[in-house]
Scaffold this motif. Structure first.
Motif, PDB file in Angstrom:
ATOM      1  N   ILE A  43       0.855  -1.190   0.000  1.00 29.31           N
ATOM      2  CA  ILE A  43       0.000   0.000   0.000  1.00 29.31           C
ATOM      3  C   ILE A  43       0.886   1.234   0.000  1.00 29.31           C
ATOM      4  O   ILE A  43       1.916   1.277   0.682  1.00 29.31           O
ATOM      5  N   PHE A  44       0.483   2.234  -0.772  1.00 30.62           N
ATOM      6  CA  PHE A  44       1.205   3.502  -0.819  1.00 30.62           C
ATOM      7  C   PHE A  44       0.376   4.548  -0.073  1.00 30.62           C
ATOM      8  O   PHE A  44      -0.800   4.758  -0.390  1.00 30.62           O
ATOM      9  N   PHE A  45       1.005   5.165   0.940  1.00 34.60           N
ATOM     10  CA  PHE A  45       0.326   6.178   1.742  1.00 34.60           C
ATOM     11  C   PHE A  45       0.945   7.545   1.492  1.00 34.60           C
ATOM     12  O   PHE A  45       2.165   7.658   1.304  1.00 34.60           O
ATOM     13  N   ARG A  46       0.096   8.567   1.503  1.00 34.97           N
ATOM     14  CA  ARG A  46       0.602   9.941   1.485  1.00 34.97           C
ATOM     15  C   ARG A  46       0.665  10.440   2.923  1.00 34.97           C
ATOM     16  O   ARG A  46      -0.341  10.494   3.625  1.00 34.97           O
ATOM     17  N   VAL A  47       1.893  10.757   3.355  1.00 31.88           N
ATOM     18  CA  VAL A  47       2.122  11.317   4.689  1.00 31.88           C
ATOM     19  C   VAL A  47       2.588  12.746   4.484  1.00 31.88           C
ATOM     20  O   VAL A  47       3.738  12.991   4.117  1.00 31.88           O
ATOM     21  N   GLY A  48       1.694  13.712   4.662  1.00 37.25           N
ATOM     22  CA  GLY A  48       2.029  15.090   4.312  1.00 37.25           C
ATOM     23  C   GLY A  48       2.219  15.200   2.814  1.00 37.25           C
ATOM     24  O   GLY A  48       1.326  14.877   2.039  1.00 37.25           O
ATOM     25  N   LYS A  49       3.425  15.580   2.387  1.00 40.13           N
ATOM     26  CA  LYS A  49       3.741  15.692   0.964  1.00 40.13           C
ATOM     27  C   LYS A  49       4.515  14.477   0.453  1.00 40.13           C
ATOM     28  O   LYS A  49       4.923  14.444  -0.699  1.00 40.13           O
ATOM     29  N   ARG A  50       4.726  13.484   1.319  1.00 37.90           N
ATOM     30  CA  ARG A  50       5.554  12.337   0.954  1.00 37.90           C
ATOM     31  C   ARG A  50       4.702  11.091   0.710  1.00 37.90           C
ATOM     32  O   ARG A  50       3.628  10.943   1.284  1.00 37.90           O
ATOM     33  N   ILE A  51       5.204  10.204  -0.137  1.00 38.35           N
ATOM     34  CA  ILE A  51       4.555   8.929  -0.403  1.00 38.35           C
ATOM     35  C   ILE A  51       5.387   7.823   0.230  1.00 38.35           C
ATOM     36  O   ILE A  51       6.593   7.723  -0.012  1.00 38.35           O
ATOM     37  N   CYS A  52       4.757   6.992   1.074  1.00 43.11           N
ATOM     38  CA  CYS A  52       5.454   5.917   1.781  1.00 43.11           C
ATOM     39  C   CYS A  52       4.864   4.562   1.391  1.00 43.11           C
ATOM     40  O   CYS A  52       3.669   4.321   1.630  1.00 43.11           O
ATOM     41  N   PRO A  53       5.656   3.663   0.785  1.00 43.57           N
ATOM     42  CA  PRO A  53       5.166   2.320   0.485  1.00 43.57           C
ATOM     43  C   PRO A  53       5.277   1.419   1.721  1.00 43.57           C
ATOM     44  O   PRO A  53       6.270   1.445   2.438  1.00 43.57           O
ATOM     45  N   VAL A  54       4.251   0.615   1.963  1.00 43.05           N
ATOM     46  CA  VAL A  54       4.225  -0.261   3.142  1.00 43.05           C
ATOM     47  C   VAL A  54       3.703  -1.630   2.726  1.00 43.05           C
ATOM     48  O   VAL A  54       2.659  -1.729   2.087  1.00 43.05           O
ATOM     49  N   GLN A  55       4.441  -2.700   3.090  1.00 46.89           N
ATOM     50  CA  GLN A  55       3.953  -4.050   2.819  1.00 46.89           C
ATOM     51  C   GLN A  55       2.783  -4.375   3.741  1.00 46.89           C
ATOM     52  O   GLN A  55       2.672  -3.830   4.841  1.00 46.89           O
ATOM     53  N   TRP A  56       1.917  -5.269   3.288  1.00 47.14           N
ATOM     54  CA  TRP A  56       0.694  -5.572   4.022  1.00 47.14           C
ATOM     55  C   TRP A  56       0.988  -6.031   5.446  1.00 47.14           C
ATOM     56  O   TRP A  56       0.313  -5.628   6.396  1.00 47.14           O
ATOM     57  N   ASN A  57       2.016  -6.879   5.631  1.00 46.20           N
ATOM     58  CA  ASN A  57       2.300  -7.390   6.976  1.00 46.20           C
ATOM     59  C   ASN A  57       2.993  -6.362   7.862  1.00 46.20           C
ATOM     60  O   ASN A  57       3.286  -6.637   9.029  1.00 46.20           O
ATOM     61  N   GLU A  58       3.279  -5.165   7.314  1.00 41.91           N
ATOM     62  CA  GLU A  58       3.859  -4.088   8.105  1.00 41.91           C
ATOM     63  C   GLU A  58       2.876  -2.922   8.243  1.00 41.91           C
ATOM     64  O   GLU A  58       3.261  -1.793   8.498  1.00 41.91           O
TER      65      GLU A  58
END
Length: 324
Positions: free
Chosen positions: A261-276
């Protein structure tokens, strides 16, 4: 320094007796039956954790290592009966070869899979009468919570005790969350043995992504999936239920067994695996505020400690309001 993303994650922590496979079942039988909590404080825990990890402890599940030295435990002034510490464990990957390059000379240093690459991490501990809140500082993708919990429970098992860590989730509506899911990639992943002999030293299998299905969560057609992810973020449903519902929304998705999943945190994009997923849930982005304060004072740890204290107080205030 501005390139780093600085976040805090808070956990309500308690100790309980192991209900199953307790090595001290006979000794603790009455206390377990009566659901009496252990007489074990975080001051006791920190002392024991230092002894158990002072020369390094490995997390087999997380494939990481952690070490906490006694001199890296800093007692902080108590406030309103709350005892406070800042503990600074070294943690990082273990079990895989790695290379260090000296940036000033370009000289290379190679280490085998019997070595570990450890970095300093900050954990702020707040102990009240009933439990404790631990606030983990995370820089970009680097944190120590998972190996900390694994090693802690491995250590505590011989006492018949378990450390429980419940992630703090801000009591806000999904629309107000700072962390916005923007894209999901469903993945079919299988284990495969690497052809690199060095990577197979411990006979651990590598994960291979066979195929992916990308979904734009900014599109109204995928609103249902976005709503499912937001429900996981605020604790309404767990990850297993959410994954099943997401697959039900997608045609021909029965083969997919993982996701990113890719999340927008403020102006940044953070990729996160499902188990994390829990690494992004409850995340409190302090990047701009911390860096602005640091530029003014030059005291990174002092400003980080102050912001952690502010976050702790906001958690207690919110819990009091909710309890009322």
């Amino acid at each position: 320094m501005m390139a780093r993303i600085e976040t805090l994650s808070a956990y309500r922590c308690t100790f309980s007796y192991l209900q199953r496979n307790n090595p001290l079942k006979e000794e603790l039988q009455e206390k377990i039956k009566a659901d009496i909590p252990p007489e074990y404080t975080f001051a006791d825990f920190i002392e024991d954790f230092c002894k158990a990890t002072s020369s390094l402890a490995k997390g087999e599940v997380t494939e990481r290592a952690i070490m906490l030295l006694e001199e890296n435990v800093y007692s902080r002034p108590s406030e309103s009966g709350v005892k406070k510490w800042r503990i600074v464990p070294y943690a990082g990957k273990q079990g895989k070869p790695f290379r260090i390059i000296k940036t000033t000379t370009g000289k290379k240093y190679d280490f085998g899979s019997d070595s570990a690459a450890l970095y300093e991490h900050n954990i702020f501990v707040y102990q009240d009468e009933d439990s404790a809140i631990l606030i983990f500082h995370r820089q970009s993708g680097s944190g120590c919570k998972s190996v900390f919990l694994e090693v802690a429970n491995k250590m505590l098992r011989q006492k018949g005790i378990k450390l429980n860590m419940e992630l703090y989730l801000p009591l806000v509506s999904p629309e107000d969350l700072d962390v916005i899911p923007t894209k999901i990639q469903l993945q079919f992943v299988r284990d495969s043995t690497s052809t690199d002999i060095a990577e197979n030293t411990h006979k651990k299998k590598q994960r291979e992504v066979v195929k992916e299905l990308g979904l734009n969560l900014g599109s109204y057609e995928n609103n249902a999936i976005k709503d499912i992810l937001r429900s996981v973020q605020i604790g309404k449903i767990d990850r297993a239920v959410a994954f099943a519902r997401i697959k039900a929304e997608c045609p021909d998705a029965k083969d997919y067994n993982d996701a990113k999943i890719f999340f927008r945190v403020g102006k940044r994009i953070c990729p996160v695996q499902w188990n994390e997923f829990d690494s992004i849930m409850g995340v409190y982005d302090i990047t701009d505020r911390l860096h602005q304060r640091f530029r003014s004072s030059g005291d990174f740890i002092g400003e980080l400690s102050a912001i952690s204290d502010e976050y702790y107080k906001s958690i207690i205030k919110e819990e009091d309001v909710n309890a009322g």
